[in-house]
Scaffold this active site. Structure first.
Site, short mmCIF file in Angstrom:
data_model
loop_
_atom_site.label_atom_id
_atom_site.label_comp_id
_atom_site.label_asym_id
_atom_site.label_seq_id
_atom_site.Cartn_x
_atom_site.Cartn_y
_atom_site.Cartn_z
N SER A 21 -0.06 19.82 51.18
CA SER A 21 -1.12 20.60 52.37
C SER A 21 -2.12 19.82 52.43
O SER A 21 -1.97 18.51 52.49
CB SER A 21 -1.65 22.04 51.43
OG SER A 21 -2.42 22.71 52.37
N ASN A 22 -3.27 20.22 52.86
CA ASN A 22 -4.44 19.21 53.21
C ASN A 22 -5.75 20.18 52.87
O ASN A 22 -5.71 21.09 52.39
CB ASN A 22 -4.46 18.89 54.53
CG ASN A 22 -4.24 20.22 55.65
OD1 ASN A 22 -5.48 20.77 55.57
ND2 ASN A 22 -3.64 20.28 56.21
N ARG A 23 -6.98 19.42 53.08
CA ARG A 23 -8.34 19.90 52.12
C ARG A 23 -8.83 20.87 53.38
O ARG A 23 -9.92 21.26 52.92
CB ARG A 23 -9.23 18.64 52.45
CG ARG A 23 -8.95 17.87 51.14
CD ARG A 23 -9.65 16.51 51.28
NE ARG A 23 -10.97 16.72 51.42
CZ ARG A 23 -11.85 15.92 51.88
NH1 ARG A 23 -11.57 14.71 52.15
NH2 ARG A 23 -13.11 16.17 51.90
N SER A 24 -8.50 21.32 54.39
CA SER A 24 -8.92 22.27 55.36
C SER A 24 -9.43 23.57 54.50
O SER A 24 -8.75 24.08 53.88
CB SER A 24 -8.03 22.54 56.43
OG SER A 24 -8.42 23.66 57.20
N ALA A 87 -5.55 22.83 60.35
CA ALA A 87 -5.10 21.64 60.26
C ALA A 87 -3.53 21.62 59.74
O ALA A 87 -3.42 21.99 58.73
CB ALA A 87 -5.74 21.05 59.08
#
Ligand code: CTP
Length: 207
Positions: A21-24, A87
């Protein structure tokens, strides 16, 4: 006006418990959904975040990029304005194991093979009829040049370019780029205030 806003990250699983995943944080997208309510009927398609959905919006929770794509595409024809603040993961693991992947007793590495997800916004750009499309560009360098390239490639009306440092933060300093070539840098401000400024400008783009 029917407004569709996406927010948050997506999660791409490679076994039942693990994902990339990502930091959004979803803060920008949720602030936009809040600010958009006065302009019309708002649908918020959101990846998993720790925020409470704003009152008065249709809330559609999703997990993966594929789910987000499905929920956005099925609403697109009836939508006047799409703001893709999510994101979306660009890649997902090629395979999802049915059971939890066990740690190898041989202590060898594990290689994840990834394949691209659908670029939702680019697809919306291709299918665009009367809709206005707003994208986000999170960049580490060449902010304006990279954002302009995305604006053109994805057939957008406006793109909000922000440094990646804005992820998770409560404030953001963005540059707005328009299809007609205008470039408008805005000062750093809370995401709530920025959302109102973006919505005012997007509304003025109405044809
Ligand atoms: N986006 C999308 N679907 C994807 C990836 C991105 O709809 N699979 C949207 C995002 O919501 C955002 C815009 O495209 O509005 C730009 O996202 P960004 O990650 O900055 O750009 P990419 O096209 O993914 O390019 P890169 O990762 O190379 O910077």
């Amino acid at each position: 006006m029917k407004i569709l806003i996406t927010a948050g990250p997506t999660r791409e699983f490679f076994d039942p418990v693990r994902y990339i995943s990502n930091r959004s944080s979803g803060k920008m997208g949720y602030a936009l959904a809040r600010a958009a309510r006065r302009y019309g009927q708002v649908t918020l398609v959101s990846g998993p975040v720790a925020l409470k959905p704003p009152a008065g919006v249709e809330f559609v929770p999703v997990t993966t990029a594929a789910e987000m794509a499905r929920e956005v595409f099925r609403r697109y024809r009836q939508t006047d304005l799409v703001i893709m603040a999510a994101a979306v993961c660009d890649y997902r693991p090629s395979k999802k194991a049915r059971g939890k992947i066990k740690k190898s007793r041989l202590d060898i590495g594990l290689t994840l093979e990834l394949k691209p997800t659908t670029d939702i916004l680019a697809e919306l750009g291709r299918r665009k009829t009367r809709q206005r499309l707003v994208g986000f560009a999170a960049e580490t360098d060449r902010l304006v040049a990279n954002a302009r390239e995305k604006l053109q490639r994805k057939n957008l009306d406006m793109i909000v370019a922000n440094p990646v440092q804005a992820m998770e933060a409560d404030t953001n300093r963005v540059t707005l780029l328009y299809a007609d070539g205008r470039v408008e840098p805005l000062p750093e401000m809370p995401k709530s205030k920025l959302a109102r400024q973006i919505m005012r400008r997007v509304n003025a783009l109405r044809t």
